[in-house]
Design a protein around this motif. Structure first.
Motif, mmCIF file in Angstrom:
data_model
loop_
_atom_site.group_PDB
_atom_site.id
_atom_site.type_symbol
_atom_site.label_atom_id
_atom_site.label_comp_id
_atom_site.label_asym_id
_atom_site.label_seq_id
_atom_site.Cartn_x
_atom_site.Cartn_y
_atom_site.Cartn_z
ATOM 1 N N ALA A 138 0.812 -1.214 0.000
ATOM 2 C CA ALA A 138 0.000 0.000 0.000
ATOM 3 C C ALA A 138 0.850 1.272 0.000
ATOM 4 O O ALA A 138 0.513 2.254 -0.678
ATOM 5 C CB ALA A 138 -0.927 0.001 1.220
ATOM 6 N N ASN A 139 1.956 1.254 0.736
ATOM 7 C CA ASN A 139 2.718 2.488 0.941
ATOM 8 C C ASN A 139 3.971 2.614 0.079
ATOM 9 O O ASN A 139 4.364 3.724 -0.281
ATOM 10 C CB ASN A 139 3.116 2.594 2.427
ATOM 11 N N THR A 140 4.604 1.479 -0.246
ATOM 12 C CA THR A 140 5.829 1.537 -1.046
ATOM 13 C C THR A 140 5.784 0.470 -2.146
ATOM 14 O O THR A 140 6.583 -0.484 -2.140
ATOM 15 C CB THR A 140 7.076 1.329 -0.155
ATOM 16 N N PRO A 141 4.854 0.591 -3.079
ATOM 17 C CA PRO A 141 4.711 -0.432 -4.130
ATOM 18 C C PRO A 141 5.944 -0.579 -5.006
ATOM 19 O O PRO A 141 6.104 -1.605 -5.669
ATOM 20 C CB PRO A 141 3.505 0.072 -4.934
ATOM 21 N N GLU A 142 6.821 0.425 -5.009
ATOM 22 C CA GLU A 142 8.037 0.326 -5.818
ATOM 23 C C GLU A 142 8.976 -0.759 -5.302
ATOM 24 O O GLU A 142 9.903 -1.182 -6.009
ATOM 25 C CB GLU A 142 8.765 1.672 -5.844
ATOM 26 N N LEU A 143 8.742 -1.241 -4.077
ATOM 27 C CA LEU A 143 9.566 -2.305 -3.504
ATOM 28 C C LEU A 143 9.069 -3.691 -3.901
ATOM 29 O O LEU A 143 9.608 -4.700 -3.449
ATOM 30 C CB LEU A 143 9.597 -2.183 -1.978
ATOM 31 N N ILE A 144 8.027 -3.738 -4.719
ATOM 32 C CA ILE A 144 7.455 -5.013 -5.153
ATOM 33 C C ILE A 144 7.653 -5.181 -6.655
ATOM 34 O O ILE A 144 7.355 -4.279 -7.437
ATOM 35 C CB ILE A 144 5.961 -5.092 -4.798
ATOM 36 N N THR A 145 8.160 -6.330 -7.064
ATOM 37 C CA THR A 145 8.392 -6.642 -8.480
ATOM 38 C C THR A 145 7.407 -7.718 -8.924
ATOM 39 O O THR A 145 7.240 -8.733 -8.245
ATOM 40 C CB THR A 145 9.823 -7.156 -8.699
ATOM 41 N N THR A 146 6.747 -7.485 -10.064
ATOM 42 C CA THR A 146 5.826 -8.470 -10.641
ATOM 43 C C THR A 146 6.361 -8.906 -11.992
ATOM 44 O O THR A 146 6.730 -8.080 -12.822
ATOM 45 C CB THR A 146 4.417 -7.872 -10.803
ATOM 46 N N LEU A 147 6.397 -10.209 -12.215
ATOM 47 C CA LEU A 147 6.953 -10.758 -13.451
ATOM 48 C C LEU A 147 6.019 -11.832 -14.003
ATOM 49 O O LEU A 147 5.819 -12.872 -13.373
ATOM 50 C CB LEU A 147 8.342 -11.353 -13.191
ATOM 51 N N ASP A 148 5.420 -11.567 -15.168
ATOM 52 C CA ASP A 148 4.516 -12.524 -15.805
ATOM 53 C C ASP A 148 5.299 -13.622 -16.526
ATOM 54 O O ASP A 148 6.440 -13.422 -16.927
ATOM 55 C CB ASP A 148 3.626 -11.830 -16.831
ATOM 56 N N VAL A 149 4.634 -14.769 -16.692
ATOM 57 C CA VAL A 149 5.197 -15.861 -17.485
ATOM 58 C C VAL A 149 4.320 -16.040 -18.718
ATOM 59 O O VAL A 149 3.128 -16.315 -18.611
ATOM 60 C CB VAL A 149 5.245 -17.178 -16.684
ATOM 61 N N ASP A 150 4.910 -15.875 -19.886
ATOM 62 C CA ASP A 150 4.176 -16.052 -21.135
ATOM 63 C C ASP A 150 3.853 -17.543 -21.295
ATOM 64 O O ASP A 150 4.761 -18.378 -21.334
ATOM 65 C CB ASP A 150 5.034 -15.578 -22.310
ATOM 66 N N PRO A 151 2.573 -17.904 -21.391
ATOM 67 C CA PRO A 151 2.231 -19.331 -21.503
ATOM 68 C C PRO A 151 2.752 -19.979 -22.780
ATOM 69 O O PRO A 151 2.913 -21.203 -22.843
ATOM 70 C CB PRO A 151 0.696 -19.332 -21.454
ATOM 71 N N ALA A 152 3.016 -19.180 -23.808
ATOM 72 C CA ALA A 152 3.510 -19.728 -25.075
ATOM 73 C C ALA A 152 4.953 -20.213 -24.948
ATOM 74 O O ALA A 152 5.326 -21.262 -25.470
ATOM 75 C CB ALA A 152 3.403 -18.681 -26.186
ATOM 76 N N SER A 153 5.771 -19.445 -24.244
ATOM 77 C CA SER A 153 7.185 -19.805 -24.107
ATOM 78 C C SER A 153 7.490 -20.493 -22.783
ATOM 79 O O SER A 153 8.497 -21.199 -22.651
ATOM 80 C CB SER A 153 8.065 -18.549 -24.250
ATOM 81 N N GLY A 154 6.637 -20.291 -21.786
ATOM 82 C CA GLY A 154 6.833 -20.937 -20.497
ATOM 83 C C GLY A 154 7.944 -20.320 -19.666
ATOM 84 O O GLY A 154 8.486 -19.258 -19.978
ATOM 85 N N LEU A 155 8.287 -21.017 -18.594
ATOM 86 C CA LEU A 155 9.312 -20.530 -17.677
ATOM 87 C C LEU A 155 10.706 -20.765 -18.254
ATOM 88 O O LEU A 155 10.960 -21.753 -18.929
ATOM 89 C CB LEU A 155 9.184 -21.262 -16.340
ATOM 90 N N SER A 156 11.618 -19.844 -17.988
ATOM 91 C CA SER A 156 13.012 -19.986 -18.420
ATOM 92 C C SER A 156 13.931 -19.499 -17.309
ATOM 93 O O SER A 156 13.473 -18.970 -16.288
ATOM 94 C CB SER A 156 13.259 -19.163 -19.692
ATOM 95 N N GLY A 157 15.233 -19.669 -17.521
ATOM 96 C CA GLY A 157 16.203 -19.206 -16.538
ATOM 97 C C GLY A 157 16.128 -17.708 -16.314
ATOM 98 O O GLY A 157 16.493 -17.210 -15.244
ATOM 99 N N PHE A 158 15.625 -16.989 -17.315
ATOM 100 C CA PHE A 158 15.479 -15.537 -17.206
ATOM 101 C C PHE A 158 14.613 -15.155 -16.012
ATOM 102 O O PHE A 158 14.924 -14.217 -15.269
ATOM 103 C CB PHE A 158 14.860 -15.013 -18.510
ATOM 104 N N HIS A 159 13.535 -15.894 -15.806
ATOM 105 C CA HIS A 159 12.628 -15.563 -14.712
ATOM 106 C C HIS A 159 13.324 -15.713 -13.355
ATOM 107 O O HIS A 159 13.169 -14.872 -12.473
ATOM 108 C CB HIS A 159 11.387 -16.452 -14.773
ATOM 109 N N GLY A 160 14.090 -16.781 -13.211
ATOM 110 C CA GLY A 160 14.819 -16.976 -11.975
ATOM 111 C C GLY A 160 15.820 -15.872 -11.717
ATOM 112 O O GLY A 160 15.972 -15.403 -10.582
ATOM 113 N N ARG A 161 16.495 -15.426 -12.778
ATOM 114 C CA ARG A 161 17.488 -14.359 -12.606
ATOM 115 C C ARG A 161 16.821 -13.029 -12.245
ATOM 116 O O ARG A 161 17.343 -12.286 -11.396
ATOM 117 C CB ARG A 161 18.311 -14.211 -13.889
#
Length: 389
Positions: A138-161
């Protein structure tokens, strides 16, 4: 469907995620006895309910002796635990989870959920894990990171990094994070989860990542594919009316208002609740009887609505496409007679066999208030409840 923390930890462990060793007990004596099989002399006793904020409510305690453990378990078990998510009545504690103490260097936050905006599974990560994550959002949303996963390509090492970078993890900890990200994603997809929340995800003083707490929810409509998950259901953690509704294939959610709603179709149900509020009333429930409801199902829906003591009036809003209005009318009449309904009942019918349905209601001899359309129905329901108050 939600499950308990100890159940979530078992699933995490089965998929290879790092969790602290723990044991679950339903008595204080059992908790103390089973703790002897855990390593160390310091333990954490955690009340098991389907609600967050347990620490703030006194449901998570650090103990340093078996005597303290017994006392804390005894204090929790069989008592209501009140947290910011339970409401003033709290939730009864039927089991406790005893976990080995973990030496914490940092507390992080990591979750997976279905991002409704993007229509994708998304990771949410923050360096500010712990009991105040809601305040961080609520107060410091810049401290939260959101990362989507494209269902076409799926999860990759990029997401972990990316997640490791967002959590400020480097070296071996970053590798551990990448492995955990893959583990959580596999669990989420394979079990049709709707939420996996690790809060806190901790870095120990030995530079190990450990899932210290876990919350999981699963998509109800996919449970037929996962009998192992269904076995984890604890109906004591659910509203009794919602449990009864599920037995009759009814979608029911209890709310805090006074006007009970029986509608067919989720969209129409939402619109009905909205228009009740527009005219100054408050819906007592969401109830979708579905597109092919029988007379018997309608009768059960009525019973469930009227089981709520806060209901001071009922609004039935049915558009008969697949469902015939005369079938609905028969169910309404049967339910009204069987339950001896004593609150105002407003009925709006439209669609297949509507004239026959209206005729049945007129000839029933019951004090049913007919409505021409949704707007008219909402006005009459709100007015009737206010007049009866």
């Amino acid at each position: 469907m939600n499950i308990h923390e100890y159940q979530a930890k078992e699933l995490l462990k089965a998929y290879g995620a790092p969790v602290a060793k723990g044991t679950v007990a339903t008595t204080a004596q059992g908790a103390a006895a089973q703790a002897k099989d855990l390593s160390g002399d310091v333990f954490v006793v955690k009340a098991q309910i389907h609600a967050g904020g347990r620490g703030k409510g006194g449901g998570i305690k650090l103990v340093k002796t078996l005597e303290e453990l017994h006392a804390e378990a005894d204090r929790m078990l069989g008592k209501p635990l009140i947290t910011p998510q339970t409401g003033p009545k709290g939730a009864s504690v039927r089991s406790v989870y005893v976990v080995e103490d973990t030496t914490i260097a940092r507390e992080l936050y990591l979750s997976l959920l279905v991002d409704r905006a993007s229509g994708r599974v998304a990771f949410v990560a923050s360096t500010e894990g712990g009991v105040n994550i809601e305040e961080v959002a609520a107060n410091t949303p810049e401290l939260i990171t959101t990362l989507d996963v494209d269902p076409a390509s799926g999860l990759s090492g990029f997401h972990g990094r990316v997640i490791a970078s967002a959590l400020k993890l480097e070296g071996d900890l970053a590798k551990q994070c990448g492995k955990l990200v893959k583990t959580l994603y596999n669990l989420f997809i394979e079990k049709d989860a709707s939420l996996i929340e690790i809060n806190p995800l901790v870095v120990t003083k030995e530079d190990k990542l450990v899932c210290l707490d876990a919350k999981m929810g699963f998509e109800d409509n996919a449970l037929f594919r996962h009998p192992d998950i269904v076995e984890l259901r604890d109906i004591h953690e659910e509203d009794p009316a919602e449990v009864e509704a599920s037995k009759h294939d009814l979608s029911y959610v209890k709310l805090d208002g006074t006007i009970g709603c029986m509608v067919n179709g989720a969209g129409l149900a939402m619109a009905t609740m909205d228009i009740i509020k527009l005219y100054g009333g408050e819906p007592a429930n969401f109830l979708d009887v579905g597109g092919g409801a029988t007379k018997e199902r309608v009768t059960e829906a009525f019973k469930i609505i009227l089981s709520d003591p806060n209901v001071q009036g009922v609004l039935v809003n049915i558009f008969g496409g697949i469902m015939r209005c005369d079938t609905i009318a028969e169910g309404i009449i049967a339910a009204a007679r069987e339950t001896n309904i004593a609150v105002p009942l407003v009925v709006r019918l439209e669609g297949t066999n509507v004239e026959r349905g209206k005729e049945l209601l007129r000839d029933s001899g019951l004090a049913i208030i007919p409505a021409d359309d949704l707007d008219d129905a909402a006005k009459k329901a709100v007015a009737a409840v206010k007049a009866a108050a």
